[in-house]
Design an enzyme around this catalytic site. Sequence first.
Site, PDB file in Angstrom:
ATOM      1  N   ARG A  72       0.861  -1.184   0.000  1.00 49.60           N
ATOM      2  CA  ARG A  72       0.000   0.000   0.000  1.00 49.60           C
ATOM      3  C   ARG A  72       0.903   1.241   0.000  1.00 49.60           C
ATOM      4  O   ARG A  72       1.720   1.421   0.895  1.00 49.60           O
ATOM      5  CB  ARG A  72      -0.889  -0.014   1.249  1.00 49.60           C
ATOM      6  CG  ARG A  72      -1.744   1.229   1.395  1.00 49.60           C
ATOM      7  CD  ARG A  72      -2.689   1.121   2.600  1.00 49.60           C
ATOM      8  NE  ARG A  72      -3.501   2.305   2.705  1.00 49.60           N
ATOM      9  CZ  ARG A  72      -3.319   3.269   3.605  1.00 49.60           C
ATOM     10  NH1 ARG A  72      -2.374   3.184   4.517  1.00 49.60           N
ATOM     11  NH2 ARG A  72      -4.104   4.333   3.610  1.00 49.60           N
ATOM     12  N   HIS A 115      -2.899  10.940   0.322  1.00 47.19           N
ATOM     13  CA  HIS A 115      -2.394  10.754   1.688  1.00 47.19           C
ATOM     14  C   HIS A 115      -1.729  12.074   2.095  1.00 47.19           C
ATOM     15  O   HIS A 115      -0.527  12.145   2.309  1.00 47.19           O
ATOM     16  CB  HIS A 115      -1.434   9.567   1.737  1.00 47.19           C
ATOM     17  CG  HIS A 115      -1.141   9.044   3.116  1.00 47.19           C
ATOM     18  ND1 HIS A 115      -1.265   7.711   3.469  1.00 47.19           N
ATOM     19  CD2 HIS A 115      -0.697   9.655   4.229  1.00 47.19           C
ATOM     20  CE1 HIS A 115      -0.915   7.533   4.732  1.00 47.19           C
ATOM     21  NE2 HIS A 115      -0.557   8.705   5.219  1.00 47.19           N
ATOM     22  N   GLU A 160      -7.441   8.639   5.805  1.00 45.13           N
ATOM     23  CA  GLU A 160      -7.665   9.351   7.066  1.00 45.13           C
ATOM     24  C   GLU A 160      -8.112  10.805   6.874  1.00 45.13           C
ATOM     25  O   GLU A 160      -7.392  11.749   7.257  1.00 45.13           O
ATOM     26  CB  GLU A 160      -6.401   9.309   7.926  1.00 45.13           C
ATOM     27  CG  GLU A 160      -5.933   7.900   8.245  1.00 45.13           C
ATOM     28  CD  GLU A 160      -4.720   7.878   9.183  1.00 45.13           C
ATOM     29  OE1 GLU A 160      -4.208   8.946   9.539  1.00 45.13           O
ATOM     30  OE2 GLU A 160      -4.294   6.773   9.566  1.00 45.13           O
ATOM     31  N   ASN A 283      -7.592   2.142   9.676  1.00 43.69           N
ATOM     32  CA  ASN A 283      -6.286   2.304  10.315  1.00 43.69           C
ATOM     33  C   ASN A 283      -6.521   2.329  11.813  1.00 43.69           C
ATOM     34  O   ASN A 283      -7.256   3.184  12.318  1.00 43.69           O
ATOM     35  CB  ASN A 283      -5.615   3.609   9.884  1.00 43.69           C
ATOM     36  CG  ASN A 283      -5.236   3.595   8.416  1.00 43.69           C
ATOM     37  OD1 ASN A 283      -5.336   2.567   7.745  1.00 43.69           O
ATOM     38  ND2 ASN A 283      -4.781   4.722   7.915  1.00 43.69           N
ATOM     39  N   TYR A 285      -4.660   2.139  15.674  1.00 43.76           N
ATOM     40  CA  TYR A 285      -3.431   2.184  16.471  1.00 43.76           C
ATOM     41  C   TYR A 285      -3.699   2.009  17.958  1.00 43.76           C
ATOM     42  O   TYR A 285      -2.935   1.363  18.661  1.00 43.76           O
ATOM     43  CB  TYR A 285      -2.694   3.516  16.243  1.00 43.76           C
ATOM     44  CG  TYR A 285      -2.061   3.584  14.872  1.00 43.76           C
ATOM     45  CD1 TYR A 285      -0.784   3.092  14.661  1.00 43.76           C
ATOM     46  CD2 TYR A 285      -2.755   4.100  13.779  1.00 43.76           C
ATOM     47  CE1 TYR A 285      -0.201   3.109  13.403  1.00 43.76           C
ATOM     48  CE2 TYR A 285      -2.186   4.137  12.515  1.00 43.76           C
ATOM     49  CZ  TYR A 285      -0.905   3.637  12.335  1.00 43.76           C
ATOM     50  OH  TYR A 285      -0.339   3.650  11.080  1.00 43.76           O
ATOM     51  N   GLU A 350      -3.654   0.108   8.060  1.00 41.30           N
ATOM     52  CA  GLU A 350      -2.474   0.501   8.849  1.00 41.30           C
ATOM     53  C   GLU A 350      -2.642  -0.020  10.260  1.00 41.30           C
ATOM     54  O   GLU A 350      -3.725   0.080  10.860  1.00 41.30           O
ATOM     55  CB  GLU A 350      -2.318   2.025   8.955  1.00 41.30           C
ATOM     56  CG  GLU A 350      -1.860   2.705   7.707  1.00 41.30           C
ATOM     57  CD  GLU A 350      -1.695   4.219   7.896  1.00 41.30           C
ATOM     58  OE1 GLU A 350      -1.485   4.678   9.045  1.00 41.30           O
ATOM     59  OE2 GLU A 350      -1.800   4.921   6.881  1.00 41.30           O
TER      60      GLU A 350
HETATM   61  O1  IFM Z   1       2.445   7.936   9.748  1.00 44.62           O
HETATM   62  C1  IFM Z   1       1.058   7.980   9.898  1.00 44.62           C
HETATM   63  C2  IFM Z   1       0.374   7.766   8.584  1.00 44.62           C
HETATM   64  O2  IFM Z   1       0.778   8.687   7.635  1.00 44.62           O
HETATM   65  C3  IFM Z   1      -1.117   7.882   8.749  1.00 44.62           C
HETATM   66  N1  IFM Z   1      -1.602   7.056   9.821  1.00 44.62           N
HETATM   67  C4  IFM Z   1      -0.907   7.108  11.074  1.00 44.62           C
HETATM   68  C5  IFM Z   1       0.583   6.933  10.872  1.00 44.62           C
HETATM   69  C6  IFM Z   1       1.311   6.990  12.215  1.00 44.62           C
HETATM   70  O3  IFM Z   1       1.105   8.227  12.834  1.00 44.62           O
END
Ligand code: IFM
Length: 443
Positions: A72, A115, A160, A283, A285, A350
């Site tokens: 990706r 992006h 995002e 995505n 985290y 992500e």
């Molecule tokens: O690095 C970023 C990415 O560009 C977008 N999502 C979160 C990642 C980590 O902060």
Amino acid sequence: MSSSFLWGAATSSYQIEGAFADDGRGPSIWDTFSRTPGKVRDGENGDVACDHYHRYLDDVRLMAGLGLRAYRFSVAWPRIVPERGVVNQAGLDFYRRLVDALLERGITPWPTLYHWDLPQYLEDAGGWPNRDTAYRFAEYADIVHTALSDRVENWTTLNEPWCSALLGYANGEHAPGRAEPEQAVKAVHHLLLGHGLAVPLLSGNIGITLNMSHVTPATTSPADVDAARRIDGIQNRLFIDPVLLGAYPEDVLADLSHLSDFSHVKDGDLATISRKLDMLGINYYSPALVAAADPVPSGTTPWIGAESAHWVDGGRPRTGMGWEIDENGLLDLLQRVVKDYPAIDLYITENGAAFADSVSSGGAVHDPERIDYLERHISACAEAVNRGVPLKGYFAWSLLDNFEWAHGYGQRFGIVHVDFGTQKRTPKDSALWYAARIRKGLL
Ligand code: IFM
């Protein structure tokens, strides 16, 4: 099931390509922002980054060596349309070469069209708060699709949009660095409109990627429950609802009513935004444990709509970014998307963690914390699949250590270490672990 699961790694153009002025690339908002004193750690920028533009063949070989099935990446809009009305063939050629190199090694190209590197001339004309930018995005999407559709089947429109709109226009932490919350609300809509306008111009497997979090209240008090509702509204539902349900959530519109009367939302826009998609990229985290706020500390800019909420420490370990680690948040989030939204294929586009890695005297990079992070979250994905979630793939963030936006090169997310002085790539222990995990399969 698990054999068809798509395993990949992700990057984005400004974070890795460098070559900021090569072959006719024009300036983006991140070139401008990173040159603005005080905006990025130590005044760093993406001028060189991982020099991937010149080293893409080596990087593709590296991916093949790790057994990645998909890659990706994002296409840099300012390489393709560097000036209003000008299509830069050299920019398109770069991505054709990259895609060909991937296909030759059996790696599925998974491009994202946006992006965060908006051409500066479009920001000068008003940026995402300006409705015209949505139409310019659709034009650009059409150009890239026309050039690559003979070899690319999977298309993601935006990465995002929460970050583009809110970090870019509400609190100014990201490019273009504007702290204008009223404009940020318009930016949200025009990003989504651009997505919807682009969808019918694309073919194949089409989606959007949203950064989502599992939001829970810190206590059962009505105030905390309402704080969690508001944060969930701004972070998740403000984006996924219009895309998959065709309507903005009423409670979020009410939360934002002091900033906007939403007259910028025109008849037919929501039908455009909710055009049928094939996949949703998520995505993930970190989770969000939320309470009603004490006054927000002075000097911090709260999220719009979330002025009276704050994040509570859940007591779990944190990554180098200070983000709490909780793989159960990912499992809960995936199940919630399945429960609350129409059926759609899901991909984790992500997931990963930054830690302070270094190359050992023996030349290896030992990153047990990242292996643990990835292991936990991939296990959560396996559990989700076991519970019937239509999760079709997982992309580690990131393939390479790279330019982490306002953090500059201070946060290393890669499974491959990059020495930014020499550009030497060293697969970390996590890359070797990931390669073995791919061979084993998901379940
Ligand atoms: O690095 C970023 C990415 O560009 C977008 N999502 C979160 C990642 C980590 O902060």
